[in-house]
Design an enzyme around this catalytic site. Structure first.
Site, PDB file in Angstrom:
ATOM      1  N   ASN A  64       2.991  14.375   5.574  1.00  0.00           N
ATOM      2  CA  ASN A  64       3.520  13.452   4.935  1.00  0.00           C
ATOM      3  C   ASN A  64       2.915  12.747   3.707  1.00  0.00           C
ATOM      4  O   ASN A  64       1.407  12.998   3.800  1.00  0.00           O
ATOM      5  CB  ASN A  64       4.123  12.364   5.808  1.00  0.00           C
ATOM      6  CG  ASN A  64       3.058  11.606   6.697  1.00  0.00           C
ATOM      7  OD1 ASN A  64       2.166  12.356   7.095  1.00  0.00           O
ATOM      8  ND2 ASN A  64       3.229  10.481   7.118  1.00  0.00           N
ATOM      9  N   GLU A  66       2.298   9.609   1.202  1.00  0.00           N
ATOM     10  CA  GLU A  66       2.898   8.334   1.231  1.00  0.00           C
ATOM     11  C   GLU A  66       2.522   7.704  -0.175  1.00  0.00           C
ATOM     12  O   GLU A  66       1.935   8.493  -0.928  1.00  0.00           O
ATOM     13  CB  GLU A  66       2.571   7.456   2.131  1.00  0.00           C
ATOM     14  CG  GLU A  66       3.040   7.728   3.631  1.00  0.00           C
ATOM     15  CD  GLU A  66       2.763   6.803   4.602  1.00  0.00           C
ATOM     16  OE1 GLU A  66       2.145   5.806   4.506  1.00  0.00           O
ATOM     17  OE2 GLU A  66       3.476   7.139   5.679  1.00  0.00           O
ATOM     18  N   CYS A  75       8.235  13.072   3.552  1.00  0.00           N
ATOM     19  CA  CYS A  75       7.840  13.386   4.774  1.00  0.00           C
ATOM     20  C   CYS A  75       7.161  14.758   4.854  1.00  0.00           C
ATOM     21  O   CYS A  75       7.514  15.838   3.932  1.00  0.00           O
ATOM     22  CB  CYS A  75       9.429  13.634   5.720  1.00  0.00           C
ATOM     23  SG  CYS A  75       9.944  12.003   5.932  1.00  0.00           S
ATOM     24  N   GLU A  77       8.212  17.402   6.773  1.00  0.00           N
ATOM     25  CA  GLU A  77       9.027  18.409   6.618  1.00  0.00           C
ATOM     26  C   GLU A  77       9.626  18.732   5.375  1.00  0.00           C
ATOM     27  O   GLU A  77       9.539  20.101   5.000  1.00  0.00           O
ATOM     28  CB  GLU A  77      10.306  18.012   7.701  1.00  0.00           C
ATOM     29  CG  GLU A  77      10.003  17.803   9.150  1.00  0.00           C
ATOM     30  CD  GLU A  77       9.737  16.257   9.227  1.00  0.00           C
ATOM     31  OE1 GLU A  77       9.204  15.670   8.139  1.00  0.00           O
ATOM     32  OE2 GLU A  77       9.857  15.704  10.444  1.00  0.00           O
ATOM     33  N   CYS A 114      13.548  12.790  10.439  1.00  0.00           N
ATOM     34  CA  CYS A 114      14.460  11.843   9.868  1.00  0.00           C
ATOM     35  C   CYS A 114      15.717  12.252   9.307  1.00  0.00           C
ATOM     36  O   CYS A 114      15.863  13.597   9.077  1.00  0.00           O
ATOM     37  CB  CYS A 114      13.672  11.245   8.905  1.00  0.00           C
ATOM     38  SG  CYS A 114      13.663  11.704   7.279  1.00  0.00           S
ATOM     39  N   CYS A 117      15.662  14.458   6.153  1.00  0.00           N
ATOM     40  CA  CYS A 117      14.941  15.860   6.303  1.00  0.00           C
ATOM     41  C   CYS A 117      15.941  16.714   6.885  1.00  0.00           C
ATOM     42  O   CYS A 117      15.943  18.044   6.843  1.00  0.00           O
ATOM     43  CB  CYS A 117      13.540  15.644   7.185  1.00  0.00           C
ATOM     44  SG  CYS A 117      12.272  15.207   6.211  1.00  0.00           S
TER      45      CYS A 117
HETATM   46  N1  THU Z   1       7.674  10.952   8.689  1.00  0.00           N
HETATM   47  C1  THU Z   1       7.291  12.330   8.286  1.00  0.00           C
HETATM   48  O1  THU Z   1       6.849  12.975   7.680  1.00  0.00           O
HETATM   49  N2  THU Z   1       8.273  13.188   9.258  1.00  0.00           N
HETATM   50  C2  THU Z   1       9.242  12.627  10.282  1.00  0.00           C
HETATM   51  O2  THU Z   1       9.945  13.337  10.824  1.00  0.00           O
HETATM   52  C3  THU Z   1       9.390  11.150  10.489  1.00  0.00           C
HETATM   53  C4  THU Z   1       8.691  10.364   9.508  1.00  0.00           C
HETATM   54  C5  THU Z   1       6.535  10.080   7.621  1.00  0.00           C
HETATM   55  C6  THU Z   1       7.478   9.425   6.556  1.00  0.00           C
HETATM   56  C7  THU Z   1       6.314   8.392   6.513  1.00  0.00           C
HETATM   57  O3  THU Z   1       5.307   8.531   5.649  1.00  0.00           O
HETATM   58  C8  THU Z   1       5.693   7.952   8.094  1.00  0.00           C
HETATM   59  O4  THU Z   1       6.144   9.190   8.757  1.00  0.00           O
HETATM   60  C9  THU Z   1       6.278   6.952   8.732  1.00  0.00           C
HETATM   61  O5  THU Z   1       7.629   6.851   8.627  1.00  0.00           O
END
Ligand code: THU
Length: 163
Positions: A64, A66, A75, A77, A114, A117
């Site tokens: 991920n 941000e 994310c 994925e 999520c 994704c």
């Molecule tokens: N996130 C992911 O990368 N994958 C997931 O399956 C759940 C959430 C990330 C998004 C964000 O950067 C952080 O986790 C918190 O939500």
């Protein structure tokens, strides 16, 4: 009055630890655990890593990433899917492992992708004509193995629906 009650159901495997997995699956989950170190998550402090083996044997990863403008973040994925599609367009993803580590070190249960994704994974399955097997686990604890990502998305919307 409705005419039928439809039921959605899927089976997945639950393991008590990474040590119960087949060697290749354990290796992929370990890679996902390790790659969490490459996540950029200064806002959530939730570091997610994904590692996948493609049908051509290549292994790729995603994390991920941000952003100060929160919705601009991506994310793990979807980072992985973008990388896969760029390096090896249209090559099916056989298995994707997803892991994380969090702020207080309690990453001892699986997380699952999520909603956005799940939709992106569904598109990839359609595009490559193959399901994506998921291995979900933290840094320790239980591991789930889900046969196909779209099992997580009942009544999925795909290009078929736009015909
Ligand atoms: N996130 C992911 O990368 N994958 C997931 O399956 C759940 C959430 C990330 C998004 C964000 O950067 C952080 O986790 C918190 O939500």
């Amino acid at each position: 009055m409705h005419t039928h009650t439809q039921r959605y159901h899927f089976d997945f495997e639950e393991y008590n630890s990474i040590h119960e997995l087949l060697p290749n699956d354990a290796q992929l989950l370990k890679k996902a655990q390790e790659v969490t170190a490459m996540a950029y998550a200064p806002y959530s402090k939730f570091h997610v890593g994904a590692a996948a083996i493609l049908s051509n044997g290549e292994i790729i990863t995603g994390t991920n990433q941000e952003n100060a403008s929160f919705p601009a973040g991506t994310c793990a994925e979807r980072s992985l899917l973008t990388t896969a599609a760029t390096l090896f367009p249209n090559v099916p993803i056989h298995t994707m492992a997803i892991s994380y580590h969090n702020h207080n070190g309690t990453s001892n249960s699986p997380i699952s992708p999520c909603g956005i994704c799940r939709q992106a994974l569904a598109e990839y399955e359609t595009r490559t004509h193959q399901g994506i097997r998921l291995i979900l686990g933290g840094q320790e604890g239980k591991v789930f193995v889900i046969p196909r990502a779209t099992m997580l998305l009942p009544l999925v919307f795909t290009a078929e629906d736009m015909k």
